[in-house]
Design an enzyme around this catalytic site. Structure first.
Site, PDB file in Angstrom:
ATOM      1  N   GLU A   1       0.831  -1.210   0.000  1.00 21.22           N
ATOM      2  CA  GLU A   1       0.000   0.000   0.000  1.00 21.22           C
ATOM      3  C   GLU A   1       0.862   1.255   0.000  1.00 21.22           C
ATOM      4  OE1 GLU A   1      -3.121  -0.333   2.950  1.00 21.22           O
ATOM      5  OE2 GLU A   1      -3.991  -2.014   1.873  1.00 21.22           O
TER       6      GLU A   1
ATOM      7  N   GLU B   1      -3.575  -9.078  -0.339  1.00 20.20           N
ATOM      8  CA  GLU B   1      -4.146  -8.925   1.005  1.00 20.20           C
ATOM      9  C   GLU B   1      -5.661  -8.936   0.893  1.00 20.20           C
ATOM     10  OE1 GLU B   1      -2.058  -5.948   3.389  1.00 20.20           O
ATOM     11  OE2 GLU B   1      -3.962  -5.482   4.326  1.00 20.20           O
TER      12      GLU B   1
HETATM   13  C1  GAL Z   1      -4.216  -2.884   5.146  1.00 21.44           C
HETATM   14  C2  GAL Z   1      -2.737  -2.795   5.452  1.00 21.44           C
HETATM   15  C3  GAL Z   1      -2.365  -3.736   6.584  1.00 21.44           C
HETATM   16  C4  GAL Z   1      -3.335  -3.582   7.705  1.00 21.44           C
HETATM   17  C5  GAL Z   1      -4.716  -3.865   7.200  1.00 21.44           C
HETATM   18  C6  GAL Z   1      -5.781  -3.843   8.263  1.00 21.44           C
HETATM   19  O1  GAL Z   1      -4.667  -1.821   4.401  1.00 21.44           O
HETATM   20  O2  GAL Z   1      -1.992  -3.132   4.344  1.00 21.44           O
HETATM   21  O3  GAL Z   1      -1.063  -3.460   7.024  1.00 21.44           O
HETATM   22  O4  GAL Z   1      -3.236  -2.286   8.205  1.00 21.44           O
HETATM   23  O5  GAL Z   1      -5.034  -2.880   6.241  1.00 21.44           O
HETATM   24  O6  GAL Z   1      -7.031  -4.052   7.691  1.00 21.44           O
END
Ligand code: GAL
Length: 807
Positions: free
Chosen positions: A419, A495
Site C-alpha cells: 500500500e 491482502e
Molecule cells: C491494510 C494494510 C495492513 C493492515 C490492514 C488492516 O490496508 O496493508 O497493514 O493495516 O489494512 O485491515
C-alpha cells in the site's frame, strides 16, 4: 565395547572435519548485559556495566512492560513503550581463531542500531528488520584478552510503526569465523532453470572472497546431498582467486529429482568446499529445493505443473506473549496451526522475516511472499516511520534481503511494497523500476509484486511496468473484472478479508454483513453504527473493516475464478497493535483467524473445510444461553451433502449449503442440554459434533502441545488451560484468574495469554484470567534436563498439574 570404539572413531572424524572446514558459526546469544535508557559512552571498553541486567538474546524489551494509552507508540503500536536500549557483551577469542576473519552477524535489531567493538564504531543500521554483519577482525584482542561488543538500539521516536514493532536485539546473533579465503557473505546462489521428471539442472554460483593479500589457486567442489547421500558432485580446479571476490559457476545435474512442494517439501542440500593446496579452507551449505512454478494469466498458479490456489495468510512478526523476541519453536507452532487449517502460503507483511522463518517454510512446505517495505519515500506515520531512511538505505536493504533469501525454495514471490502511497505519485515510476532493477540484478527467477490498495486505473506503480504480478489488497468487487481491466496481466490477492472477530464472543446478530466502524440509516438519517461497549467483535463471520470483506465473501469470489491465483488473508494470527475497529483499551488486532494465544476462532474451521481434505463439522456458538432466547446456530461442514441438527434428541431439520453459501444456519429456541449435528454423505453418517451446556466451573484442565522439550535454553511447551465443569465441558464464559507455579527442573514461565484483545494483564505475569474459557501458559526450557511440574490454581477450584520433560 566394539560399538563404543566405532563411536569414538566417528566422533573424532566429525570433529576433524569440522576443524578442517574452516568456518564456524557460533550462537552468540548468551550473557549480554542490558540497560533500558540511554547512557553516555556505553561503547567504551572500560564502561562499568556491572549494574546492568544480565540476559540472553533474542530480547524484546517492549513486551516486558505494562500497556498504557500514554505510550507514544499508541494502541496502533501495541501501547507498549519504545525508548533506547543498550546491550554489551564481553568475550574472548580462542587462540585457534587467530589469523581468521571474525564477524558478528545480527539477524535483526529494532531499530536504528549502532554497533561498536572495543570502542570502535562498526556501523549504523536503521532498518529494524534487516540482517547485517560487521567484520570485527581488525579491532579484536587475542591471547585471552577481553573484547567488548556494544549495541545501542534506538526506538525512541514514536510512533514509527503501524503495528507492534518490539524493541532491541530481538533476533539471533552469531559469531562467524572463516579463513581468509572463504565463501563471501550470502555468497552462493542456486537455481534450477530446467526441471523434468528425469533430470534437473542445478546451477550454483559461488562468490569467493580472498583476503589473503595475494592471488591464490583454489579448487571448488560442490556436492548435492539427498537424505545424507551425495547425488551429484562437481569439481572446478585451478580457480584463480584475485585479491577480491571471484565468482564461479557450476552446473550440477540431479537425476530423477524429488520435487519440493507444499505437501511434500523435499529438501536437498548443496555443500561447497573451497580447497587451497588440497586443504579445505571453507565449507559452506546452501539450501536447495527443486521446484518450478508459473503464474498463468487465465489459469492462475501452478507448482511443478499442477494448478493450485495459493491459500495464504499475512503474518506480522510478533509471537504473541513472547513479543517479537524470536523463538523458532514459537514460530513452528504458528506454522503448524496454520498448516492444519490448510494454509499453504504466508506473506511476511510488511518486512523481511527472521532467517529461520524461511528455513522452517522450506522444511514445512509453505510458499512465501517475501516483502521488503511498508513505506518508500512518502510516509504513513508523519514524522518517524521508515520514510526517514528510505532514500539512503533502500538499495542496501533490498540487496541484502534478496542475497540472504534467494536460495530458499519456499520464496516464490518478492514484494517491493505494501500500500505504497506513491501509487498516486509520479515518483512511483522511478522508484518501482529502481527497486525491481535491484532485484533483477540478483534474481530473475521469481516474480515481483506490490500490494495495491488502489489497484484501479491511474495506479502509477502498475503503470511503471515494474511488477510482474498485479497485487490487489481487498477490492472484491473489482476482482471479477480483472481480466477486462488488465488484459494479459497476472493476478495475486496480496491482502484480503480484514474480517473482525473475538474468539468465543457471540453478541451481535449475524443476519447482516456489517463494516466496522460504519454507518447506518436511522429515521432517514445516517448515524454511526454502535459497536460493542466491551470492545469485542462477535465471532460469527459477518463483520469486517470498511475496506475489507468477511472471510466467506472473500472465499466465495476467490474460488470462483481460476485467474485469481490465490490470496493472502489479513491475517492468520492476531498480532499486537492495530486494534481496529477500537481504540484503547484494545491493544491487539481482531483480524486473525487464530487469536493471539494461538486458539482458533470459529472461522478457522470454515477455512479447514475449504482448504483441506479433512472432514469438518463445526458448530457455533456455545450452548449456554438464557432460557427461551432464539440463538443463531451456524455450521461449517465439508465432505458431506447435508447436516441434521438435533436439540436434546429432537431433530430441528436437515440443511445443506444453498447457492454459493459456505455455511448453514438455524434459529434455535434455546433450552439447555445438547445440540448435536450429524453430517451425512449419500445417506451415510460422516461426522457428529456436539455442543453441550456447561455447568459451573469445577476444574482446570491442562494440556501441552509438546510434553517433551529440549534442554537447549529456548525450547517451549505451550500449555492450554481450560476451565471446565464437572463433566469436562468447557465453561464458555469462564474468566477465572489462574495462577501458575513451576517446580522441578530449571525452567521458566516464558509468557501467559488468553487471546483477549483488551486484556491489560502483563504477558510476563505468573497468572492470567481465562478469556471465554481458555488461557495459555508457555514454559521455557533452560539448559538442564529433568522434569517440570506446572501447577495451576484458581480461587474455588482444585489445583491442576501437568508434567513436562526436558531432555
Ligand atoms: C491494510 C494494510 C495492513 C493492515 C490492514 C488492516 O490496508 O496493508 O497493514 O493495516 O489494512 O485491515
Amino acid at each position: 565395547m566394539k560399538k563404543l570404539f566405532y563411536l569414538f572413531i566417528l566422533i573424532s572424524l566429525s570433529a576433524a572435519v569440522h576443524a578442517q572446514s574452516g568456518r564456524s558459526v557460533l550462537d552468540f546469544d548468551q550473557n549480554w548485559m542490558f540497560n533500558l535508557g540511554d547512557v553516555p559512552n556505553g561503547q567504551n571498553v572500560d564502561f562499568n556495566d556491572a549494574g546492568w541486567r544480565k540476559l540472553n538474546l533474542p530480547h524484546d524489551w517492549g513486551i516486558e512492560h505494562e500497556f498504557s494509552k500514554d505510550n507514544p507508540a499508541t494502541v496502533e503500536g501495541g501501547a507498549l513503550p519504545g525508548g533506547i536500549g543498550w546491550y554489551r557483551k564481553t568475550f574472548t577469542i580462542p587462540q585457534t581463531d587467530k589469523g581468521k576473519l571474525i564477524y558478528i552477524a545480527f539477524d535483526g535489531v529494532y531499530q536504528k542500531s549502532d554497533v561498536w567493538i572495543n570502542g570502535h564504531h562498526l556501523g549504523y543500521r536503521p532498518n529494524g528488520y534487516i540482517s547485517f554483519r560487521y567484520d570485527l577482525t581488525p579491532y579484536l584482542n587475542y591471547d585471552g584478552k577481553k573484547n567488548v561488543i556494544a549495541v545501542k538500539a534506538d526506538n525512541s521516536l514514536q510512533p514509527n510503526s503501524r503495528w507492534y514493532s518490539g524493541s532491541g536485539i530481538y533476533r539471533n546473533v552469531w559469531l562467524v569465523s572463516t579463513n581468509k579465503i572463504a565463501v563471501a557473505h550470502w555468497g552462493t546462489f542456486v537455481t534450477t532453470p530446467k526441471v523434468s521428471a528425469s533430470h534437473a539442472d542445478v546451477i550454483l554460483s559461488v562468490s569467493i572472497k580472498n583476503a589473503a593479500g595475494k592471488t591464490k589457486l583454489a579448487t571448488v567442489v560442490s556436492s548435492i546431498y539427498a537424505n545424507g547421500k551425495v547425488v551429484a558432485s562437481k569439481t572446478l580446479a585451478g580457480v584463480s582467486l584475485k585479491d577480491t571476490v571471484t565468482t564461479v559457476s557450476q552446473n550440477l545435474g540431479v537425476n530423477n529429482p524429488l520435487l519440493w512442494s507444499v505437501d511434500k517439501p523435499f529438501l536437498y542440500k548443496v555443500q561447497t568446499k573451497i580447497l587451497v593446496n588440497n586443504v579445505v579452507v571453507d565449507q559452506y551449505e546452501t539450501p536447495l529445493g527443486i521446484r518450478y512454478f508459473n503464474f498463468d494469466v487465465d489459469k492462475g498458479f501452478s507448482l511443478n505443473g499442477v494448478y493450485m490456489k495459493i491459500n495464504g495468510v499475512c503474518q506480522h512478526h510478533d509471537l504473541g506473549a513472547l513479543g517479537t523476541a524470536f523463538n523458532v519453536h514459537a514460530l513452528e507452532r504458528q506454522f503448524k496451526i496454520l498448516k492444519e487449517m490448510g494454509v499453504n502460503a504466508i506473506r511476511t507483511s510488511h518486512n523481511p522475516p527472521a532467517p529461520e522463518f524461511l528455513d522452517l517454510a522450506d522444511r514445512m512446505g509453505l510458499i512465501i511472499m517475501d516483502e521488503a517495505f511498508d513505506v518508500w519515500q512518502i510516509h504513513k506515520r508523519p514524522q518517524f516511520d521508515s520514510h526517514l531512511f528510505f532514500n539512503e538505505w533502500h538499495k542496501r536493504d533490498l540487496t541484502d534481503q534478496i542475497l540472504r533469501d534467494r536460495n530458499h525454495p519456499s520464496v516464490i514471490i518478492w514484494s517491493i511494497g505494501n500500500e505504497i502511497p506513491e501509487q498516486r505519485d509520479t515518483s512511483a515510476t522511478r522508484i518501482a523500476r529502481e527497486l525491481a532493477g535491484i532485484i533483477h540484478e540478483l534474481d530473475t527467477t521469481r516474480p515481483i509484486t506490490t500490494g495495491n490498495n488502489e489497484p484501479g486505473p491511474g495506479n502509477k506503480i502498475v503503470e511503471s511496468g515494474a511488477v510482474d504480478l498485479l497485487g490487489y489488497n481487498y477490492h472484491n468487487n473489482k476482482l471479477a473484472d480483472f481480466q477486462k481491466d488488465y488484459p494479459g496481466k497476472k493476478f495475486i490477492g496480496t491482502e484480503t478479508a480484514s474480517a473482525l472477530e473475538s474468539r468465543g464472543v457471540y453478541n451481535t446478530s449475524p443476519d447482516t454483513i456489517q463494516r466496522w466502524p460504519g454507518g447506518m440509516v436511522v429515521d432517514g438519517k445516517r448515524v454511526a453504527r454502535p459497536m460493542n461497549a466491551d470492545n469485542t467483535v462477535n465471532a460469527y463471520d459477518n463483520i469486517s473493516a470498511p475496506w475489507g470483506h468477511t472471510h466467506e465473501e472473500t472465499l466465495k469470489i476467490y474460488r470462483k475464478h481460476a485467474f485469481l491465483s490465490g490470496q493472502f488473508v489479513w491475517t492468520g494470527f492476531d498480532y499486537i497493535g492495530e486494534p481496529w475497529p477500537y481504540q484503547w483499551p484494545s491493544r491487539s488486532s481482531y483480524f486473525g483467524i487464530v487469536d493471539l494465544a494461538g486458539f482458533p476462532k470459529d472461522v478457522y474451521y470454515l477455512y479447514q473445510g475449504e482448504w483441506t481434505n479433512k472432514t469438518v463439522l463445526h458448530l457455533l456458538p456455545h450452548w449456554n444461553w438464557e432460557a427461551g432466547k432464539v440463538v443463531d446456530v451456524w455450521a461449517y461442514y465439508s465432505n458431506a451433502d447435508e447436516v441434521e441438527l438435533y436439540l436434546n434428541g429432537k431433530s430441528l431439520g436437515t440443511k445443506s449449503k444453498q447457492g454459493d453459501s459456505l455455511h448453514i444456519a438455524w434459529k434455535v429456541k434455546y433450552a439447555p442440554g445438547t445440540l448435536k449435528a450429524v453430517s451425512r454423505k449419500n445417506g451415510k453418517v460422516v461426522k457428529i459434533t456436539e455442543v453441550n451446556t456447561a455447568g459451573a466451573p469445577a476444574r482446570i484442565e491442562l494440556s501441552a502441545d509438546r510434553s517433551i522439550i529440549r534442554s537447549n535454553d529456548h525450547d517451549l511447551s505451550y500449555i492450554t488451560v481450560k476451565i471446565v465443569d464437572k463433566n469436562g465441558i468447557m465453561v464458555p464464559n469462564a474468566d477465572n484468574d489462574v495462577k501458575f507455579k513451576l517446580s522441578g527442573a530449571d525452567s521458566f514461565l516464558a509468557g501467559v495469554d488468553n487471546g483477549n484483545q483488551t486484556s491489560m494483564e502483563s504477558f510476563k505475569a505468573d497468572h492470567r484470567k481465562a478469556f471465554n474459557g481458555l488461557a495459555l501458559a508457555i514454559i521455557g526450557a533452560k539448559t538442564k534436563p529433568g522434569t517440570v511440574t506446572i501447577t495451576a490454581t484458581a480461587d474455588g477450584l482444585p489445583a491442576a498439574s501437568l508434567l513436562i520433560t526436558i531432555k
